[in-house]
Design a protein around this motif. Structure first.
Motif, mmCIF file in Angstrom:
data_model
loop_
_atom_site.group_PDB
_atom_site.id
_atom_site.type_symbol
_atom_site.label_atom_id
_atom_site.label_comp_id
_atom_site.label_asym_id
_atom_site.label_seq_id
_atom_site.Cartn_x
_atom_site.Cartn_y
_atom_site.Cartn_z
ATOM 1 N N GLN A 348 0.821 -1.215 0.000
ATOM 2 C CA GLN A 348 0.000 0.000 0.000
ATOM 3 C C GLN A 348 0.852 1.262 0.000
ATOM 4 N N ALA A 349 2.014 1.215 0.674
ATOM 5 C CA ALA A 349 2.881 2.395 0.768
ATOM 6 C C ALA A 349 3.613 2.688 -0.534
ATOM 7 N N ARG A 350 3.844 1.660 -1.353
ATOM 8 C CA ARG A 350 4.513 1.805 -2.645
ATOM 9 C C ARG A 350 5.857 2.537 -2.523
ATOM 10 N N PRO A 351 6.811 1.959 -1.804
ATOM 11 C CA PRO A 351 8.125 2.600 -1.675
ATOM 12 C C PRO A 351 8.880 2.563 -2.994
ATOM 13 N N ASP A 352 9.865 3.469 -3.125
ATOM 14 C CA ASP A 352 10.706 3.486 -4.332
ATOM 15 C C ASP A 352 11.662 2.303 -4.340
ATOM 16 N N VAL A 353 12.249 2.006 -3.190
ATOM 17 C CA VAL A 353 13.170 0.869 -3.055
ATOM 18 C C VAL A 353 12.967 0.229 -1.681
ATOM 19 N N ILE A 354 13.387 -1.015 -1.578
ATOM 20 C CA ILE A 354 13.355 -1.738 -0.309
ATOM 21 C C ILE A 354 14.761 -2.263 -0.034
ATOM 22 N N ILE A 355 15.227 -2.093 1.188
ATOM 23 C CA ILE A 355 16.534 -2.619 1.578
ATOM 24 C C ILE A 355 16.317 -3.573 2.738
ATOM 25 N N SER A 356 16.882 -4.768 2.624
ATOM 26 C CA SER A 356 16.662 -5.798 3.637
ATOM 27 C C SER A 356 17.948 -6.592 3.843
ATOM 28 N N MET A 357 18.095 -7.180 5.027
ATOM 29 C CA MET A 357 19.123 -8.178 5.205
ATOM 30 C C MET A 357 18.728 -9.413 4.393
ATOM 31 N N ASP A 358 19.682 -10.263 4.089
ATOM 32 C CA ASP A 358 19.409 -11.405 3.209
ATOM 33 C C ASP A 358 18.841 -12.608 3.954
ATOM 34 N N THR A 359 18.379 -12.404 5.187
ATOM 35 C CA THR A 359 17.902 -13.521 6.009
ATOM 36 C C THR A 359 16.429 -13.852 5.786
ATOM 37 N N VAL A 360 15.744 -13.134 4.903
ATOM 38 C CA VAL A 360 14.323 -13.405 4.669
ATOM 39 C C VAL A 360 14.148 -14.682 3.858
ATOM 40 N N ASP A 361 13.001 -15.325 4.026
ATOM 41 C CA ASP A 361 12.711 -16.579 3.330
ATOM 42 C C ASP A 361 12.448 -16.338 1.842
ATOM 43 N N PRO A 362 12.624 -17.379 0.999
ATOM 44 C CA PRO A 362 12.405 -17.219 -0.451
ATOM 45 C C PRO A 362 11.013 -16.698 -0.798
ATOM 46 N N GLY A 363 9.989 -17.219 -0.131
ATOM 47 C CA GLY A 363 8.635 -16.747 -0.420
ATOM 48 C C GLY A 363 8.451 -15.289 -0.069
ATOM 49 N N GLU A 364 9.082 -14.863 1.009
ATOM 50 C CA GLU A 364 9.041 -13.464 1.433
ATOM 51 C C GLU A 364 9.767 -12.581 0.411
ATOM 52 N N LYS A 365 10.914 -13.063 -0.077
ATOM 53 C CA LYS A 365 11.682 -12.315 -1.084
ATOM 54 C C LYS A 365 10.844 -12.095 -2.341
ATOM 55 N N GLN A 366 10.158 -13.129 -2.771
ATOM 56 C CA GLN A 366 9.354 -13.015 -3.984
ATOM 57 C C GLN A 366 8.295 -11.934 -3.846
ATOM 58 N N LYS A 367 7.649 -11.879 -2.687
ATOM 59 C CA LYS A 367 6.605 -10.876 -2.490
ATOM 60 C C LYS A 367 7.193 -9.473 -2.387
ATOM 61 N N LEU A 368 8.379 -9.341 -1.776
ATOM 62 C CA LEU A 368 9.036 -8.034 -1.704
ATOM 63 C C LEU A 368 9.378 -7.520 -3.093
ATOM 64 N N GLU A 369 9.887 -8.407 -3.941
ATOM 65 C CA GLU A 369 10.327 -7.998 -5.272
ATOM 66 C C GLU A 369 9.169 -7.633 -6.181
ATOM 67 N N GLU A 370 7.966 -8.042 -5.818
ATOM 68 C CA GLU A 370 6.785 -7.633 -6.580
ATOM 69 C C GLU A 370 6.388 -6.198 -6.284
ATOM 70 N N ILE A 371 6.923 -5.635 -5.187
ATOM 71 C CA ILE A 371 6.536 -4.289 -4.749
ATOM 72 C C ILE A 371 7.474 -3.218 -5.301
ATOM 73 N N ALA A 372 8.790 -3.460 -5.206
ATOM 74 C CA ALA A 372 9.783 -2.454 -5.600
ATOM 75 C C ALA A 372 11.134 -3.139 -5.757
ATOM 76 N N PRO A 373 12.115 -2.454 -6.366
ATOM 77 C CA PRO A 373 13.472 -3.009 -6.410
ATOM 78 C C PRO A 373 13.996 -3.238 -4.993
ATOM 79 N N VAL A 374 14.686 -4.361 -4.783
ATOM 80 C CA VAL A 374 15.129 -4.744 -3.443
ATOM 81 C C VAL A 374 16.644 -4.960 -3.434
ATOM 82 N N LEU A 375 17.303 -4.396 -2.429
ATOM 83 C CA LEU A 375 18.707 -4.692 -2.160
ATOM 84 C C LEU A 375 18.764 -5.619 -0.958
ATOM 85 N N TYR A 376 19.401 -6.782 -1.133
ATOM 86 C CA TYR A 376 19.609 -7.709 -0.025
ATOM 87 C C TYR A 376 21.043 -7.572 0.455
ATOM 88 N N VAL A 377 21.210 -7.191 1.692
ATOM 89 C CA VAL A 377 22.532 -6.994 2.270
ATOM 90 C C VAL A 377 22.982 -8.300 2.920
#
Length: 551
Positions: A348-377
């Motif tokens: 709903q917030a529609r951020p420009d980018v998302i930054i996350s640690m790389d510890t998220v699960d694969p299913g979670e990653k897929q949903k994040l990438e549907e929202i905005a470009p994601v950097l996994y640290v």
């Protein structure tokens, strides 16, 4: 039969009369503290009742913030966190009651069930208590009987506790003060007209008192001066306006009540910590921090995230200092337990980018990438300095990262020299306390900053720099550390063990205890592996060890 169920009751508790419930006192603590009292957020599995007898302070219960004051009572339900702190000029004296609530379960009322998920009686988190002398007397009776070694007197404490609850519930039925009192009218005027020329004289006139009396009364009632409250209203409104594209600083200053944009800039920087231009830049880019350490890296780059995980216990510092700056509050409850609702909020917030640690699960990653470009640290491959540089490169802020790191090294060098003079080569052991067990403890942040950058001398030898090893009290004596740092889990079982441990001869005979060199440290910032958290660890070490501030 009594059944200790944790499941939510299927009945609507709010509709039940109070005589449907049974109450039993579990523990009682009298808290006395001066202005230095800063209670860490505690998670509670039981109901908590706080009765303030003297002094003033603040209380945070999950996302509720309130003022502690005499003649008021505070209730924290199970499954939430709470923390208290005293006003520097007043100190604090209060009783803390932990109790369980039971109700009859089943049509045949064959057993009692613990009520934990719902409110057992019709009171808010904070409510006034009349008959203060009676209230104080009952608290004293409960406390005296509870501390008695006589089982009959302890039984009496349960009876006195019932009487105390009756007194409080009866007070809760009394009508609240008129919300349109003179002082409340003046405050409401400020809320609605903060962009106008608001003066103390005008506010005092609305309240029907002298200006001097109004100033004192407002501060006493709301815990903040009228001028500071007005500044907060204006700055918070300015933050909202800054998120709009095309907004100019001069226009924003005028819209919130400042005719001089340079004066507004100085006030804004004093309140927020960064100039308005820097804040506007961070607000124009809707950057979502999906992990708490990412918030720490962004703040080092002087970027306030648009969305971030916030909670008064699990991300306490960010919650206390930046919750009004961060537009979207993601859940930080128990390490991203509510990740699905967080995904919905980001969608709903529609951020420009998302930054996350790389510890998220694969299913979670897929949903994040549907929202905005994601950097996994990478959480393990890179150390915190490289993590900061990686985030900075992604955002085009590499120069800011190098500037911050240069200042950090300067601060560490000065702190290292000061601490070497203060501690004189003393050995340190960090102990983690969980339930009824002790652990020799060192996480990545402690290894990197405390033993690494600050070069504190470890008393405990381990093959790995990072460890969490069970240690018995006898072994603790063998290690013979000059100073102990304690990280105590803020939950009832651990706190009860800590209280008992301090009374044992084995604990009192430890060298660090005898020399009054035991320090309690909070999880935040010591458990967060990020740039800003590590800077706060350095600052905390200087404050704690230079001031010789033991537990």
């Amino acid at each position: 039969m009594i059944s200790l169920y944790n499941e939510p009751d299927t009945h609507e508790t709010d509709e039940l009369p109070v005589d449907e419930f049974l109450f039993r006192l579990r523990d009682l603590e009298r808290i006395k503290g001066d202005g230095d009292l800063r209670g860490e957020q505690q998670f509670t599995l039981s109901h908590v009742l706080l009765v303030v007898t003297k002094g003033r302070g603040t209380i945070t219960m999950d996302h509720y913030d309130g003022r502690l004051r005499p003649n008021a009572v505070y209730v924290c339900p199970p499954g939430e966190t709470f923390g208290v702190s005293a006003d520097p000029s007043h100190g604090l004296d209060m009783f803390l009651f932990r109790f369980d609530v039971f109700r009859q379960a089943g049509k045949r009322n064959s057993h009692l069930q613990v009520v934990r998920e719902q409110r057992p009686f019709p009171v808010e988190r904070e409510f006034p208590a009349s008959a203060s002398s009676q209230l104080l007397s009952l608290c004293e009776i409960v406390n005296r009987c509870w501390q008695s070694g006589d089982e009959l007197e302890r039984f009496r404490s349960q009876i006195a506790f019932q009487e105390l609850l009756y007194c409080l519930l009866k007070s809760g039925r009394l009508p609240a003060e008129d919300s349109k009192s003179s002082l409340a009218r003046a405050k409401a005027y400020m809320d609605q007209n903060f962009d106008q020329n608001v003066t103390i004289e005008k506010l005092a006139h609305l309240a029907g008192v002298s200006p001097k009396y109004f100033v004192d009364l407002f501060k006493k009632t709301y815990g903040i001066s009228a001028i500071d409250y007005l500044t907060q209203l204006r700055v918070n409104r300015a933050k909202t306006l800054m998120a709009r594209s095309g907004a100019k600083l001069r226009d924003i200053a005028h819209q919130v009540g400042y005719h001089d944009e340079f004066y507004f800039s100085r006030k804004f920087k004093k309140e927020v910590g960064v100039p308005p231009t820097v804040y506007m830049k961070s607000r124009r880019r809707k950057i979502a921090a999906y992990s708490a350490p990412i918030v720490g890296h962004l703040l080092a780059l002087r970027i306030i995230p648009y969305a971030a995980p916030l909670h008064p216990k699990w991300t306490s510092y960010y919650y206390q200092t930046h919750r009004s700056d961060i537009a979207v509050h993601l859940s930080a409850y128990r390490q991203n337990e509510h990740w699905e609702s967080n995904i919905d909020m980001l969608r709903q917030a529609r951020p420009d980018v998302i930054i996350s640690m790389d510890t998220v699960d694969p299913g979670e990653k897929q949903k994040l990438e549907e929202i905005a470009p994601v950097l996994y640290v990478p959480s393990m491959e890179n150390d915190w300095r490289e993590q900061l540089r990686m985030v900075a490169r992604f955002l085009g802020e590499s120069a800011e990262a190098e500037h911050w790191l240069k200042n950090y090294e300067r601060k560490v060098e000065a702190a290292r020299e000061q601490l070497a003079n203060e501690t004189g080569g003393d050995t340190f052991l960090i102990v983690r306390m969980r339930n009824e067990h002790l652990y020799a403890y060192c996480n990545r942040s402690m290894a990197a900053v405390f033993y690494g950058d600050l070069r504190m001398v470890p008393a405990y030898c381990c093959e790995s720099d990072v460890y969490n090893q069970r240690i018995e009290l006898g072994r603790l004596a063998e290690v013979d550390a000059d100073r102990l740092l304690l990280m105590i889990r803020q939950e009832p079982e651990t706190l009860s063990y800590w209280k008992a441990l301090r009374q044992t001869p084995e604990w009192r005979q430890l060298k660090a205890v005898r020399n009054n060199r035991v320090y309690v440290i909070p999880p935040d910032p010591w458990r967060e592996y990020s740039a800003a958290a590590h800077e706060r660890i350095v600052e905390e070490c200087v404050r704690m060890l230079s001031g010789n501030r033991p537990y």
